[in-house]
Motif scaffolding. Structure first.
Motif, short mmCIF file in Angstrom:
data_model
loop_
_atom_site.label_atom_id
_atom_site.label_comp_id
_atom_site.label_asym_id
_atom_site.label_seq_id
_atom_site.Cartn_x
_atom_site.Cartn_y
_atom_site.Cartn_z
N TYR A 1 0.66 -1.11 -0.12
CA TYR A 1 -0.07 0.08 -0.05
C TYR A 1 0.80 1.30 0.04
O TYR A 1 0.13 2.43 0.26
N GLU A 2 1.99 1.11 -0.17
CA GLU A 2 2.98 2.35 -0.37
C GLU A 2 3.35 2.24 -1.70
O GLU A 2 4.48 1.41 -1.95
N HIS A 3 2.85 3.23 -2.82
CA HIS A 3 3.37 3.06 -4.11
C HIS A 3 4.56 4.15 -4.36
O HIS A 3 3.91 5.46 -4.72
N ARG A 4 5.76 4.12 -4.31
CA ARG A 4 6.83 4.97 -4.60
C ARG A 4 7.69 4.25 -5.38
O ARG A 4 7.86 3.01 -5.09
N VAL A 5 8.41 5.14 -6.06
CA VAL A 5 9.47 4.80 -6.92
C VAL A 5 10.67 5.52 -6.95
O VAL A 5 10.48 6.65 -6.52
N LEU A 6 11.80 5.14 -7.13
CA LEU A 6 13.01 5.94 -7.00
C LEU A 6 13.54 6.26 -8.52
O LEU A 6 13.92 5.12 -9.14
N VAL A 7 13.87 7.33 -8.86
CA VAL A 7 14.51 7.63 -10.25
C VAL A 7 15.81 8.12 -10.27
O VAL A 7 16.23 8.49 -9.16
N ASN A 8 16.39 8.12 -11.12
CA ASN A 8 17.96 8.51 -11.31
C ASN A 8 18.23 9.87 -11.72
O ASN A 8 19.36 10.11 -12.24
N LYS A 9 17.47 10.66 -11.42
CA LYS A 9 17.54 12.31 -11.58
C LYS A 9 17.13 12.79 -10.39
O LYS A 9 16.20 12.65 -9.67
N GLY A 10 18.07 13.87 -9.83
CA GLY A 10 17.96 14.52 -8.51
C GLY A 10 18.06 15.95 -8.65
O GLY A 10 18.25 16.67 -9.53
N SER A 11 18.59 16.59 -7.52
CA SER A 11 18.66 18.14 -7.29
C SER A 11 19.88 18.58 -8.28
O SER A 11 19.70 19.94 -8.67
N GLN A 12 20.69 17.90 -8.64
CA GLN A 12 21.74 18.34 -9.74
C GLN A 12 21.12 18.36 -11.21
O GLN A 12 21.77 19.16 -11.84
N PHE A 13 20.14 17.88 -11.44
CA PHE A 13 19.27 18.15 -12.69
C PHE A 13 18.20 19.07 -12.39
O PHE A 13 17.56 19.26 -13.60
N GLY A 14 18.07 19.79 -11.26
CA GLY A 14 16.98 20.85 -11.15
C GLY A 14 15.78 20.27 -10.73
O GLY A 14 14.85 20.98 -10.58
N VAL A 15 15.90 18.89 -10.34
CA VAL A 15 14.50 18.28 -9.95
C VAL A 15 14.23 18.79 -8.37
O VAL A 15 15.16 19.07 -7.31
N HIS A 16 12.92 19.06 -7.90
CA HIS A 16 12.67 19.60 -6.79
C HIS A 16 11.64 18.90 -6.13
O HIS A 16 10.80 18.45 -7.12
N VAL A 17 11.04 19.17 -5.07
CA VAL A 17 9.86 18.28 -4.61
C VAL A 17 8.75 18.95 -4.86
O VAL A 17 8.45 20.36 -5.29
N GLY A 18 7.68 18.39 -5.20
CA GLY A 18 6.30 18.80 -5.53
C GLY A 18 6.33 18.85 -7.17
O GLY A 18 5.20 19.02 -7.76
N GLN A 19 7.36 18.39 -7.96
CA GLN A 19 7.22 18.34 -9.42
C GLN A 19 6.28 17.29 -9.90
O GLN A 19 6.46 16.15 -9.51
#
Length: 289
Positions: free
Chosen positions: A132-150
């Motif tokens: 019941y926890e549907h979460r995935v991890l992707v290979n792009k982070g803050s170094q690529f400009g990714v931020h919370v809420g996107q």
């Protein structure tokens, strides 16, 4: 007492030699005039079975050797062909996987142009296996400009949103997680609702809709753009169940995500330009009364 022979001596040696010479000359003369051909043929016919039997072991040994050598050659060729077939199958599977990946990336690129927004392709690294926890991890982070809420989308529809970021990775909460809710609209008539995750990859729940709500199985649900997280007009799910509940104020409405969330491999992390996208044109089945 033994009896003595009458003739104690046979023909003399010169007499024997002369007899042999005369017999030889007679045979040569007869052979020259072909008087011995029938005799020779008879002797040849008589001696042929003996010759055939004498040569049989040699012929059998030669045939067995040839058969063994041919068998060994065939076995070696068979092994080589099996290795070639296995290698070709491996290459074919690899080419098919590359082709499918290329098709997905092309679809991502086409979607990026259609939405008119900046997008970043990311690949899945891990999937949360907690029930019941549907979460995935992707290979792009803050170094690529990714931020919370996107918002995170795919070629088929909305996937979820970023909830945690590290320099090299980002954690995405899927729309089917029980803690996720997304504002949607019925593409056919613009009816607004909230799609909440059910904890199942193929089911969303639309709560608090009255029993007489104008919504039908097959209706396409698109993001409404309310809240400013997800781009407006992007596919979210398709209605599967509309069941009024007598004695209750609200109907049971369920929908299936347009994206196969349990089979995705790449996603698109989106930067919105705050320019709303138009509604998708209604499909033939959704427009059907």
């Amino acid at each position: 007492m033994t009896a003595k022979p009458i003739f104690t001596r046979g023909p003399s040696l010169p007499a024997r030699l002369a007899l042999c010479v005369i017999a030889s000359l007679a045979l040569m003369a007869a052979d020259h005039h072909r008087h011995l051909d029938r005799l020779r043929q008879g002797l040849a016919l008589t001696a042929y079975p003996v010759q055939w039997l004498a040569s049989t072991p040699a012929r059998i040994g030669k045939a067995l050797a040839e058969q063994l050598a041919a068998h060994q050659v065939l076995v070696a060729e068979n092994r080589a062909l099996k290795r070639q077939v296995a290698e070709l199958k491996r290459r074919t599977l690899k080419y098919e996987a590359l082709k499918k990946e290329n098709d997905r990336l092309r679809a991502f690129l086409d979607n990026s142009f259609k939405l008119g927004e900046q997008m970043l392709v990311a690949e899945l690294l891990a999937v949360n296996l907690v029930p019941y926890e549907h979460r995935v991890l992707v290979n792009k982070g803050s170094q690529f400009g990714v931020h919370v809420g996107q918002p995170v989308v795919s070629v088929d529809g909305v996937v979820g949103q970023v909830v945690r970021v590290t320099p090299l990775t980002a954690e995405v909460l899927l729309i089917t997680d029980p803690n996720h809710a997304i504002p949607v609209q019925v593409n056919r008539n613009g009816l607004r609702a909230i799609a909440v995750g059910s904890g199942e990859y193929d089911r969303l729940v639309l709560p608090n809709l009255p029993n007489n709500v104008d919504i039908r199985p097959g209706d396409l649900l698109v993001s409404s753009g309310l809240g400013g997280v997800f781009p407006q007009g992007y596919p979210v799910a398709r209605v599967t169940t509309v069941a009024p509940q007598p004695g209750k104020h609200f109907a049971r409405v369920e929908a299936k995500p347009t994206t196969a969330l349990d089979r995705i491999r790449e996603v698109l992390i989106t930067w919105s330009q705050n320019t709303p996208s138009p509604f998708l044109p209604p499909t033939a089945d959704a427009a059907r009364p």
